[in-house]
Design an enzyme around this catalytic site. Sequence first.
Site, mmCIF file in Angstrom:
data_model
loop_
_atom_site.group_PDB
_atom_site.id
_atom_site.type_symbol
_atom_site.label_atom_id
_atom_site.label_comp_id
_atom_site.label_asym_id
_atom_site.label_seq_id
_atom_site.Cartn_x
_atom_site.Cartn_y
_atom_site.Cartn_z
ATOM 1 N N LYS A 139 2.817 -0.440 10.661
ATOM 2 C CA LYS A 139 2.141 -0.115 9.400
ATOM 3 C C LYS A 139 0.675 -0.519 9.427
ATOM 4 O O LYS A 139 0.145 -1.082 8.488
ATOM 5 C CB LYS A 139 2.864 -0.812 8.242
ATOM 6 N N CYS A 140 0.008 -0.194 10.525
ATOM 7 C CA CYS A 140 -1.383 -0.594 10.752
ATOM 8 C C CYS A 140 -2.243 0.665 10.888
ATOM 9 O O CYS A 140 -1.750 1.712 11.310
ATOM 10 C CB CYS A 140 -1.451 -1.432 12.043
ATOM 11 N N GLY A 141 -3.504 0.545 10.543
ATOM 12 C CA GLY A 141 -4.418 1.660 10.738
ATOM 13 C C GLY A 141 -4.542 2.058 12.196
ATOM 14 O O GLY A 141 -4.919 3.184 12.518
ATOM 15 N N THR A 154 -1.928 2.032 14.278
ATOM 16 C CA THR A 154 -0.601 2.450 14.748
ATOM 17 C C THR A 154 -0.628 3.764 15.532
ATOM 18 O O THR A 154 0.122 3.904 16.514
ATOM 19 C CB THR A 154 0.395 2.521 13.571
#
Length: 196
Positions: A72-74, A76
């Site tokens: 759930k990371c930018g 990803t």
Amino acid sequence: MKKIISLLAVTVLLGSCKNQAQNNTQSTLIETTIPMEKQTIYQFKVTDLNGNQFDFATLEGKKILVVNTASKCGLTPQYKDLEAVYEKYKSKKFVIIGFPANNFASQEPGTDKEIGAFCQQNYGVTFPMMSKVSVKGSDMSAVYQFLTQKSKNGLQDSEVEWNFQKYLINEKGELDKVISPRTLPTDASIVDWITK
């Protein structure tokens, strides 16, 4: 009286020489201490997403990219590039090892099973993914202690800045380079290292 003073002077002088000799011996011991042998990544055994043991010693002779991941990371979408690089170079003694970690803004909250499903469904990940670990702090995994501490890796101290930081390990199991999280897996600094 002169004899007593002379005797005291000799005793003090001998004591001083003895202390100096001990100090010289101690400094010689310090100077000749054998430096600690540089460690390799091959000493580690970890658990993969399916609960199976993974032994880094099986990767001897290969170049390894170790990366901490999050769902759930930018950053990803880097999974896509990681998989593309792995597919292109895996036949050339290259492997990527992913370590999911929830250390940054709780961006990897899932279980190992959920992480595996996410990686497969969204990015078709086929490179080895390990069980979720901590990559910083007091509960940092042993692998990441090796990667981030010069006293263990022999190259440099570093800190995992964010998700998708990359550690490049040479064919001898030694740390070669630390690559920023924002540097894409397809960047020349990584591809040139793989292919040289």
